[in-house]
Design a protein around this motif. Structure first.
Motif, PDB file in Angstrom:
ATOM      1  N   ASP A 166       0.847  -0.965   0.039  1.00 51.84           N
ATOM      2  CA  ASP A 166      -0.372   0.354  -0.500  1.00 51.84           C
ATOM      3  C   ASP A 166       1.052   1.215  -0.344  1.00 51.84           C
ATOM      4  N   LEU A 179       1.367   4.232  -3.244  1.00 49.58           N
ATOM      5  CA  LEU A 179       1.129   5.505  -2.593  1.00 49.58           C
ATOM      6  C   LEU A 179       2.298   6.758  -3.222  1.00 49.58           C
ATOM      7  N   LYS A 210      -3.344   7.293  -5.552  1.00 49.09           N
ATOM      8  CA  LYS A 210      -4.558   8.340  -4.215  1.00 49.09           C
ATOM      9  C   LYS A 210      -4.940   7.423  -3.595  1.00 49.09           C
ATOM     10  N   THR A 211      -5.155   5.408  -3.939  1.00 51.27           N
ATOM     11  CA  THR A 211      -5.786   4.344  -3.797  1.00 51.27           C
ATOM     12  C   THR A 211      -5.301   3.307  -3.850  1.00 51.27           C
ATOM     13  N   LYS A 263      -7.100  -2.994  -3.596  1.00 50.62           N
ATOM     14  CA  LYS A 263      -6.979  -3.840  -3.147  1.00 50.62           C
ATOM     15  C   LYS A 263      -6.870  -5.226  -3.327  1.00 50.62           C
ATOM     16  N   TRP A 270      -0.606  11.582   5.737  1.00 54.96           N
ATOM     17  CA  TRP A 270      -2.299  10.657   5.156  1.00 54.96           C
ATOM     18  C   TRP A 270      -1.494   9.476   4.167  1.00 54.96           C
ATOM     19  N   ALA A 271      -0.640   9.296   4.804  1.00 48.61           N
ATOM     20  CA  ALA A 271       0.007   7.719   3.977  1.00 48.61           C
ATOM     21  C   ALA A 271       0.283   7.270   4.241  1.00 48.61           C
ATOM     22  N   GLN A 282      -1.562   7.301   7.415  1.00 52.51           N
ATOM     23  CA  GLN A 282      -2.635   7.223   8.223  1.00 52.51           C
ATOM     24  C   GLN A 282      -3.298   5.823   7.253  1.00 52.51           C
ATOM     25  N   LYS A 283      -3.033   6.152   5.484  1.00 53.98           N
ATOM     26  CA  LYS A 283      -3.575   4.973   4.492  1.00 53.98           C
ATOM     27  C   LYS A 283      -2.959   3.841   4.654  1.00 53.98           C
ATOM     28  N   SER A 284      -1.850   3.768   4.474  1.00 52.87           N
ATOM     29  CA  SER A 284      -0.893   2.720   4.255  1.00 52.87           C
ATOM     30  C   SER A 284      -1.297   1.022   5.901  1.00 52.87           C
ATOM     31  N   ALA A 318      -4.216   1.397   8.216  1.00 51.49           N
ATOM     32  CA  ALA A 318      -5.549   1.153   8.086  1.00 51.49           C
ATOM     33  C   ALA A 318      -5.573  -0.223   8.047  1.00 51.49           C
ATOM     34  N   ARG A 319      -4.606  -1.462   7.137  1.00 48.59           N
ATOM     35  CA  ARG A 319      -5.033  -2.638   7.737  1.00 48.59           C
ATOM     36  C   ARG A 319      -4.514  -3.381   9.193  1.00 48.59           C
TER      37      ARG A 319
END
Length: 251
Positions: A34, A38, A43-44, A47, A190-191, A193-195, A197-198
């Motif tokens: 992830d 990024l 951006k996303t 999956k 921001w990266a 938090q996104k990476s 999240a799992r």
């Protein structure tokens, strides 16, 4: 002769990682996949189809994408993440995965319980070989190795850049520990938090297996001979990662 594929340096968005089997390695590779996406401009992140799928490996960690979402530290300054796990817990986990989930017969005809496994692993690691012909021969060989052996030599005796994170099945705590290292690597919030999240808010031990692991661990701790085999095999990990040796009965 088949032409070998050219290897490219992997950039996980600014951090290094040492993979140790049965130490949250599948989840960590997904996190880094992830993060890599990024970093290379997605951006996303895409999956996964299944837990074990990691298309970043197949895609070369997207090295070919020219986008760079943030500047990274030079390779010789990047923190190197190592997820360390209590050696006894790691041993019990590898027994559950190799011999129970995959079927007891896959560990060989000599393994009927965790005590047989402890004895054979001690012998296999000491001799440096796993008997040929076992259905999971390579998996067994890779998983039973003491964890410290996976640390690259350039870091093993110079821990300055190593960031050793002690494993817990509490996802929130693991996310916090990883976030600290990511911030040290100047990865943007921001990266992070996104990476992660799992990882955050999840349990990394399946409930059905947790009770089994507790029983298997108890069996080892109450059997002096089996406990000797495990401690003898993984003593370097206790020493290297700073874990306390379990109390030994009957010695």
């Amino acid at each position: 002769m088949a032409k070998s594929k050219k290897r490219h340096p992997v950039v996980f968005g600014g951090v290094g990682y040492t993979k140790i089997p049965k130490s949250m390695s599948t989840t960590m590779l997904q996190v880094l996949c992830d993060l890599s996406q990024l970093y290379h401009g997605r951006k996303t992140p895409l999956k996964y189809g299944t837990k074990n799928e990691n298309f970043c490996i197949e895609k070369g960690w997207f090295y070919w994408r020219r986008e760079r979402a943030w500047p990274v530290l030079s390779v010789d300054r990047q923190p190197q993440i190592v997820i360390a796990r209590d050696p006894m817990d790691r041993f019990v986990s590898m027994y559950g995965w190799l011999c129970i989930e995959e079927g007891l017969r896959r560990c060989g005809p000599s393994v009927h319980d965790i005590h047989d496994f402890a004895r054979l692993v001690h012998d296999w690691v000491r001799r440096g070989i796993v008997p040929r012909g076992l259905p999971l021969e390579k998996h067994i060989h890779d998983h039973i190795q003491p964890a410290y052996r996976y640390i690259p030599t350039r870091f093993r005796y110079n821990k300055k850049r190593l960031r050793i994170i002690q494993y817990t099945d509490n996802g929130s705590k693991m996310a916090e520990k990883l976030a600290t290292v990511f911030r040290e690597a100047h990865i943007p919030e921001w990266a992070i938090q996104k990476s992660l999240a799992r990882v955050s808010g999840t349990k990394h031990t399946r409930p059905l297996k947790k009770s089994h692991k507790h029983e298997w661990k108890k069996e080892i701790l109450e059997n002096p001979k089996s406990l000797y085999y495990v401690l003898s095999t993984y003593y370097p990990d206790y020493e290297y990662f700073g874990y306390k040796l379990p109390k030994r009965k009957g010695f």
